[in-house]
Every structure is written in C-alpha cells, then in structure tokens.
Scaffold this active site. Structure first.
Site, mmCIF file in Angstrom:
data_model
loop_
_atom_site.group_PDB
_atom_site.id
_atom_site.type_symbol
_atom_site.label_atom_id
_atom_site.label_comp_id
_atom_site.label_asym_id
_atom_site.label_seq_id
_atom_site.Cartn_x
_atom_site.Cartn_y
_atom_site.Cartn_z
ATOM 1 N N SER A 7 0.725 -1.220 0.035
ATOM 2 C CA SER A 7 0.148 0.045 0.085
ATOM 3 C C SER A 7 0.760 1.193 0.015
ATOM 4 O O SER A 7 1.740 1.355 1.076
ATOM 5 C CB SER A 7 -0.894 -0.066 1.227
ATOM 6 O OG SER A 7 -1.414 1.344 1.387
ATOM 7 N N HIS A 32 -1.229 -1.238 -4.293
ATOM 8 C CA HIS A 32 -2.702 -0.951 -3.468
ATOM 9 C C HIS A 32 -2.765 0.407 -3.144
ATOM 10 O O HIS A 32 -1.891 1.269 -2.554
ATOM 11 C CB HIS A 32 -2.772 -1.790 -1.984
ATOM 12 C CG HIS A 32 -4.014 -1.642 -1.291
ATOM 13 N ND1 HIS A 32 -5.031 -2.313 -1.460
ATOM 14 C CD2 HIS A 32 -4.242 -0.749 -0.096
ATOM 15 C CE1 HIS A 32 -5.951 -2.097 -0.666
ATOM 16 N NE2 HIS A 32 -5.629 -1.137 0.079
ATOM 17 N N ASP A 34 -4.981 3.503 -1.490
ATOM 18 C CA ASP A 34 -5.955 3.776 -0.486
ATOM 19 C C ASP A 34 -6.603 5.229 -0.930
ATOM 20 O O ASP A 34 -6.073 6.401 -0.489
ATOM 21 C CB ASP A 34 -5.364 3.797 0.931
ATOM 22 C CG ASP A 34 -5.141 2.258 1.380
ATOM 23 O OD1 ASP A 34 -6.105 1.513 1.159
ATOM 24 O OD2 ASP A 34 -4.022 2.202 1.581
ATOM 25 N N MET A 36 -9.400 7.908 0.395
ATOM 26 C CA MET A 36 -10.028 8.243 1.439
ATOM 27 C C MET A 36 -10.895 9.631 1.183
ATOM 28 O O MET A 36 -10.033 10.612 0.898
ATOM 29 C CB MET A 36 -9.165 8.298 2.798
ATOM 30 C CG MET A 36 -8.602 7.133 2.799
ATOM 31 S SD MET A 36 -7.528 7.044 4.686
ATOM 32 C CE MET A 36 -6.695 5.570 4.430
ATOM 33 N N HIS A 65 -8.727 0.655 -3.244
ATOM 34 C CA HIS A 65 -9.487 0.482 -2.370
ATOM 35 C C HIS A 65 -9.906 1.953 -1.973
ATOM 36 O O HIS A 65 -9.574 2.755 -1.333
ATOM 37 C CB HIS A 65 -8.333 -0.098 -1.273
ATOM 38 C CG HIS A 65 -9.260 -0.153 0.142
ATOM 39 N ND1 HIS A 65 -8.617 -0.301 1.405
ATOM 40 C CD2 HIS A 65 -10.582 -0.328 0.444
ATOM 41 C CE1 HIS A 65 -9.630 -0.419 2.333
ATOM 42 N NE2 HIS A 65 -10.791 -0.588 1.993
ATOM 43 N N MET A 67 -12.158 4.159 -0.037
ATOM 44 C CA MET A 67 -12.961 4.484 1.314
ATOM 45 C C MET A 67 -13.601 5.525 1.324
ATOM 46 O O MET A 67 -13.278 6.757 1.979
ATOM 47 C CB MET A 67 -11.944 4.103 2.491
ATOM 48 C CG MET A 67 -11.180 2.896 2.760
ATOM 49 S SD MET A 67 -9.860 2.884 3.632
ATOM 50 C CE MET A 67 -8.683 3.298 2.139
ATOM 51 N N MET A 136 -11.198 -6.004 6.101
ATOM 52 C CA MET A 136 -10.358 -4.808 6.920
ATOM 53 C C MET A 136 -9.778 -5.576 8.221
ATOM 54 O O MET A 136 -10.950 -6.216 9.136
ATOM 55 C CB MET A 136 -11.122 -3.623 7.227
ATOM 56 C CG MET A 136 -11.435 -2.894 5.935
ATOM 57 S SD MET A 136 -9.763 -2.402 5.076
ATOM 58 C CE MET A 136 -8.677 -1.611 6.371
ATOM 59 N N ASP A 172 -6.425 -6.430 5.010
ATOM 60 C CA ASP A 172 -5.778 -5.243 4.734
ATOM 61 C C ASP A 172 -5.718 -4.553 6.252
ATOM 62 O O ASP A 172 -6.856 -4.231 6.909
ATOM 63 C CB ASP A 172 -6.309 -4.310 3.835
ATOM 64 C CG ASP A 172 -5.902 -2.738 3.652
ATOM 65 O OD1 ASP A 172 -4.887 -2.399 4.238
ATOM 66 O OD2 ASP A 172 -6.797 -2.043 2.930
HETATM 67 C C1 DX5 Z 1 -6.072 1.536 5.864
HETATM 68 C C2 DX5 Z 1 -5.711 1.359 4.584
HETATM 69 C C3 DX5 Z 1 -4.461 0.195 4.592
HETATM 70 C C4 DX5 Z 1 -3.488 0.681 5.012
HETATM 71 C C5 DX5 Z 1 -2.533 -0.450 5.732
HETATM 72 O O1 DX5 Z 1 -7.442 2.188 5.884
HETATM 73 O O2 DX5 Z 1 -6.985 0.441 4.002
HETATM 74 O O3 DX5 Z 1 -4.261 -0.220 3.390
HETATM 75 O O4 DX5 Z 1 -2.303 1.386 3.964
HETATM 76 O O5 DX5 Z 1 -1.337 -0.046 6.126
HETATM 77 P P1 DX5 Z 1 -0.669 -0.940 7.344
HETATM 78 O O6 DX5 Z 1 -0.011 -2.010 6.530
HETATM 79 O O7 DX5 Z 1 0.563 0.018 7.656
HETATM 80 O O8 DX5 Z 1 -1.384 -1.299 8.573
HETATM 81 ZN ZN ZN Z 2 -6.357 -0.388 1.813
#
Ligand code: DX5
Ligand code: ZN
Length: 216
Positions: A7, A32, A34, A36, A65, A67, A136, A172
């Site tokens: 990620s 990956h 993320d 948000m 991903h 969110m 998650m 994840d």
């Molecule tokens: C959190 C994200 C993850 C995050 C994971 O909301 O969806 O993808 O980047 O990070 P680590 O591996 O550091 O927990």
């Molecule tokens: Zn993620």
C-alpha cells in the site's frame, strides 16, 4: 497462490515513482491505492489523478481501495485512471448492485470490502458477481495500526462462503509476515502491507517472506 499488495499510503510520496519501481522489482504482485474522502473514514489521502499519473510508471495490477461514501458518485473519475480493480465498502453503498454493474460494464474488476464490525454473511448475495473480497483487519482510515486478531474468524467465514478459486480474499491492516501467516491459515490469499513493506530496512525480504507463506 499468494499475492502481495504493497500500500503506497506508507510510501515516501516525494519519491513515489522510485518506491513503486522498488516494490515492483522486489516481486510485488499488486499495488494498493487507499482512497479516503474524510467522510466514510476520518482521513484524506489522494485521488484518481495520482493513480492515473502512476499508471505509466508500473505494470503492476492496480488495486484501488475506495474508502468513500457512495462510491457510485466517484466512479466516473476513476474509470479511466488505469485501475485494474476497484474495491468499494459494503457499508458505503446505498446501491451495491449498481456499483458492481457499473464496473463490470467497463471491464474493471470489482471487490467488496467489509469494516471490522460488518459480518461476512452480507457478502453472500454478491459472490457470483465480484472478483475480490477485502476484509479490513483494522478500522479503515489510517496506516500503521495494530492487526485485530478477532478478524481471523471472519476471514475463515468469508473463505468458506467464497469456496471458489476465482474470487480473491484480501486482508488489509496491520499485515506483516507474522499476522499474514494467521490470515493465510484462515484462508486469505492477498496481503496488503503498507508500513511492513515501505518502512522496512529490506522491503524485498518482507515481500519474499509473505510469498513464502504459500510454500510452507
Ligand atoms: C487503512 C488502509 C490500509 C493501510 C494499511 O485504512 O486501507 O491499506 O494502508 O497500512 P498498514 O499495512 O501500515 O496497516
Ligand atoms: Zn487499503
């Protein structure tokens, strides 16, 4: 087969291009992203432009991903950014079938993600129509959190429901070689890792250790 999905949330954005080349050369399978929105999760990250700008830099499978609340409103922005797969949150969609058909019509793979409090059984009606399930293993929103062992039972339940080689089961949040082993035993086959890869002294070694879980 085990797939490793670093990620970039934990990458050094000032050297993003090099960081992506580094994980690609180290044997990563997916990249990956993320996304948000500050509503569905209490944090902001980056958007479709960043995914689009990274597309020429890498041949990795781009695993996005989302969110965000009501992802259907954002999908036009993501349609041409080079995403190979877009995973949305079950909890964020008022019309999940519309999201699935929007992506399928555009030949983008589709995944459903579940927050820690959402049970695996909600996946049931959709499993024939999707490519990926993302469980998650932390509350979504931030990297660097501790893995929630309570999620192992849910991973097992999701694996039983999937019971099919074509739907991947991704985990994840707080994933490192130790927590990944537990998830692998529970049935997961795609491992997202942010901090464990990008903050490691030797990221290639971490990616290798994750791949080796499948050969034990
Ligand atoms: C959190 C994200 C993850 C995050 C994971 O909301 O969806 O993808 O980047 O990070 P680590 O591996 O550091 O927990
Ligand atoms: Zn993620």
């Amino acid at each position: 087969m085990i797939l490793v999905a670093p990620s970039i949330l934990a990458a050094d954005y000032g050297r993003l291009h090099q960081q992506i080349n580094m994980v690609e050369n180290a044997g990563a399978d997916w990249l990956h992203f993320d996304i948000m929105d500050g509503h569905f999760v209490p944090n902001l990250s980056y958007g479709a432009d960043l995914v689009r700008q990274m597309r020429p830099v890498s041949t990795l499978f781009f695993d996005v991903h989302l969110m965000v609340e009501e992802p259907l409103n954002f999908l036009p922005m993501f349609e041409h950014c080079g995403a190979d797969q877009i995973t949305v949150h079950y909890e964020a969609c008022s019309d999940l079938p519309a999201v699935i058909s929007y992506l399928k019509q555009r030949h983008i793979k589709v995944g459903i993600s579940l927050k820690p409090s959402t049970p695996a059984k909600v996946l049931k009606p959709y499993l024939d129509d999707i490519d990926n399930v993302l469980i998650m293993t932390v509350e979504p929103g931030f990297g660097g959190q501790a893995f929630m062992p309570d999620m192992l039972q849910k991973i097992k339940e999701a694996a039983q429901l999937i019971n099919d080689q074509t739907v991947t089961l991704e985990v994840d949040g707080g994933i490192n070689p130790q927590t990944a082993e537990l998830c692998f035993e529970a049935g997961a086959d795609v491992f997202v890792a942010g901090n464990a890869v990008f903050k490691a002294q030797n990221p290639a070694e971490i990616i290798k250790q994750l791949h080796l879980l499948g050969e034990k």
